[in-house]
Scaffold this motif. Sequence first.
Motif, PDB file in Angstrom:
ATOM      1  N   GLU A  44       0.839  -1.199   0.000  1.00  0.00           N
ATOM      2  CA  GLU A  44       0.000   0.000   0.000  1.00  0.00           C
ATOM      3  C   GLU A  44       0.875   1.249   0.000  1.00  0.00           C
ATOM      4  O   GLU A  44       2.062   1.195   0.299  1.00  0.00           O
ATOM      5  CB  GLU A  44      -0.887   0.008   1.257  1.00  0.00           C
ATOM      6  CG  GLU A  44      -1.813  -1.180   1.367  1.00  0.00           C
ATOM      7  CD  GLU A  44      -2.816  -1.233   0.230  1.00  0.00           C
ATOM      8  OE1 GLU A  44      -3.298  -0.168  -0.186  1.00  0.00           O
ATOM      9  OE2 GLU A  44      -3.094  -2.344  -0.257  1.00  0.00           O
ATOM     10  N   CYS A  45       0.258   2.377  -0.238  1.00  0.00           N
ATOM     11  CA  CYS A  45       0.962   3.649  -0.118  1.00  0.00           C
ATOM     12  C   CYS A  45       1.178   3.932   1.361  1.00  0.00           C
ATOM     13  O   CYS A  45       0.252   3.876   2.160  1.00  0.00           O
ATOM     14  CB  CYS A  45       0.135   4.773  -0.731  1.00  0.00           C
ATOM     15  SG  CYS A  45       0.873   6.398  -0.468  1.00  0.00           S
ATOM     16  N   ILE A  46       2.409   4.230   1.719  1.00  0.00           N
ATOM     17  CA  ILE A  46       2.711   4.505   3.123  1.00  0.00           C
ATOM     18  C   ILE A  46       2.963   5.995   3.375  1.00  0.00           C
ATOM     19  O   ILE A  46       3.383   6.392   4.450  1.00  0.00           O
ATOM     20  CB  ILE A  46       3.917   3.663   3.615  1.00  0.00           C
ATOM     21  CG1 ILE A  46       5.169   3.949   2.781  1.00  0.00           C
ATOM     22  CG2 ILE A  46       3.565   2.181   3.606  1.00  0.00           C
ATOM     23  CD1 ILE A  46       6.435   3.277   3.319  1.00  0.00           C
ATOM     24  N   GLY A  47       2.717   6.798   2.345  1.00  0.00           N
ATOM     25  CA  GLY A  47       2.860   8.246   2.529  1.00  0.00           C
ATOM     26  C   GLY A  47       4.288   8.695   2.738  1.00  0.00           C
ATOM     27  O   GLY A  47       4.549   9.639   3.495  1.00  0.00           O
ATOM     28  N   CYS A  48       5.218   8.045   2.050  1.00  0.00           N
ATOM     29  CA  CYS A  48       6.644   8.358   2.270  1.00  0.00           C
ATOM     30  C   CYS A  48       7.157   9.445   1.339  1.00  0.00           C
ATOM     31  O   CYS A  48       8.282   9.919   1.507  1.00  0.00           O
ATOM     32  CB  CYS A  48       7.479   7.097   2.104  1.00  0.00           C
ATOM     33  SG  CYS A  48       7.456   6.415   0.431  1.00  0.00           S
ATOM     34  N   GLY A  49       6.357   9.833   0.348  1.00  0.00           N
ATOM     35  CA  GLY A  49       6.793  10.881  -0.569  1.00  0.00           C
ATOM     36  C   GLY A  49       7.339  10.360  -1.882  1.00  0.00           C
ATOM     37  O   GLY A  49       7.657  11.150  -2.772  1.00  0.00           O
ATOM     38  N   CYS A  50       7.438   9.040  -2.036  1.00  0.00           N
ATOM     39  CA  CYS A  50       8.042   8.492  -3.264  1.00  0.00           C
ATOM     40  C   CYS A  50       7.102   8.617  -4.461  1.00  0.00           C
ATOM     41  O   CYS A  50       7.556   8.766  -5.591  1.00  0.00           O
ATOM     42  CB  CYS A  50       8.438   7.038  -3.055  1.00  0.00           C
ATOM     43  SG  CYS A  50       7.047   5.891  -2.991  1.00  0.00           S
ATOM     44  N   LEU A  51       5.794   8.545  -4.226  1.00  0.00           N
ATOM     45  CA  LEU A  51       4.766   8.607  -5.277  1.00  0.00           C
ATOM     46  C   LEU A  51       5.038   7.596  -6.396  1.00  0.00           C
ATOM     47  O   LEU A  51       4.787   7.860  -7.569  1.00  0.00           O
ATOM     48  CB  LEU A  51       4.672  10.027  -5.860  1.00  0.00           C
ATOM     49  CG  LEU A  51       4.414  11.140  -4.846  1.00  0.00           C
ATOM     50  CD1 LEU A  51       4.392  12.503  -5.521  1.00  0.00           C
ATOM     51  CD2 LEU A  51       3.104  10.903  -4.098  1.00  0.00           C
ATOM     52  N   LEU A  84       3.952   4.252  -6.477  1.00  0.00           N
ATOM     53  CA  LEU A  84       2.945   3.215  -6.704  1.00  0.00           C
ATOM     54  C   LEU A  84       1.711   3.845  -7.333  1.00  0.00           C
ATOM     55  O   LEU A  84       1.415   5.025  -7.075  1.00  0.00           O
ATOM     56  CB  LEU A  84       2.541   2.544  -5.381  1.00  0.00           C
ATOM     57  CG  LEU A  84       3.658   1.925  -4.540  1.00  0.00           C
ATOM     58  CD1 LEU A  84       3.063   1.307  -3.275  1.00  0.00           C
ATOM     59  CD2 LEU A  84       4.416   0.879  -5.334  1.00  0.00           C
ATOM     60  N   CYS A 143      -0.491   5.588  -4.894  1.00  0.00           N
ATOM     61  CA  CYS A 143      -0.083   6.881  -4.322  1.00  0.00           C
ATOM     62  C   CYS A 143      -0.912   8.020  -4.905  1.00  0.00           C
ATOM     63  O   CYS A 143      -1.162   9.023  -4.232  1.00  0.00           O
ATOM     64  CB  CYS A 143       1.390   7.153  -4.571  1.00  0.00           C
ATOM     65  SG  CYS A 143       2.490   5.925  -3.842  1.00  0.00           S
ATOM     66  N   ASN A 182      -2.027   9.591  -1.716  1.00  0.00           N
ATOM     67  CA  ASN A 182      -1.127  10.684  -1.347  1.00  0.00           C
ATOM     68  C   ASN A 182      -0.881  11.593  -2.553  1.00  0.00           C
ATOM     69  O   ASN A 182       0.250  11.790  -2.980  1.00  0.00           O
ATOM     70  CB  ASN A 182       0.204  10.106  -0.824  1.00  0.00           C
ATOM     71  CG  ASN A 182       1.111  11.173  -0.260  1.00  0.00           C
ATOM     72  OD1 ASN A 182       0.657  12.243   0.131  1.00  0.00           O
ATOM     73  ND2 ASN A 182       2.401  10.876  -0.227  1.00  0.00           N
TER      74      ASN A 182
HETATM   75  S1  FES Z   1       4.362   4.664  -1.218  1.00  0.00           S
HETATM   76 FE1  FES Z   1       5.612   6.430  -1.047  1.00  0.00          FE
HETATM   77  S2  FES Z   1       4.169   8.056  -1.311  1.00  0.00           S
HETATM   78 FE2  FES Z   1       2.998   6.295  -1.669  1.00  0.00          FE
END
Ligand code: FES
Length: 143
Positions: free
Chosen positions: A107-114, A116, A119, A123
């Motif tokens: 899942e998207c973990i909100g890490c900023g990578c965008l 997936l 995302c 996010n």
């Molecule tokens: S997994 Fe990194 S922002 Fe979604």
Amino acid sequence: MTIGEVAKRSGTATSALRFYEEQGLIHSERNDAGHRRYSRAVLRRVAFIVFAQRIGLSLDEIRAELAQLPRNRAPDRADWGKLTARWRERIAERIAELERLQATLTECIGCGCLSLDRCQLANPGDRAGRRGPGPRYWIRDRR
Ligand code: FES
């Protein structure tokens, strides 16, 4: 026990044992030849240190915990029990973290990578980054 015997039984490198001793986490006596000799009780201390590091405690935290144990005798069950009581919350937090990690691996973990496709929805534009650094959804922020 010699340092080699402690290393073999504990599965810990002699260099790590020397480091733990330099840090005041374990103690030895010197024999007439100046070689380190450890009591068998050191094995439990080493196991504790290794486990504590695995659940993320710093050396300072481990030192503080071990300082609660008696130095003039091998700690008994009651002595260890006092430490265990203080650890329950920490261990429960760690378990919860690992469960969150397991549940959110895809899942998207909100890490900023965008990175997936999820995302985009979870996010958009790294909205989570406004709440602070790190994987915001993984460290308990809601989406
Ligand atoms: S997994 Fe990194 S922002 Fe979604």
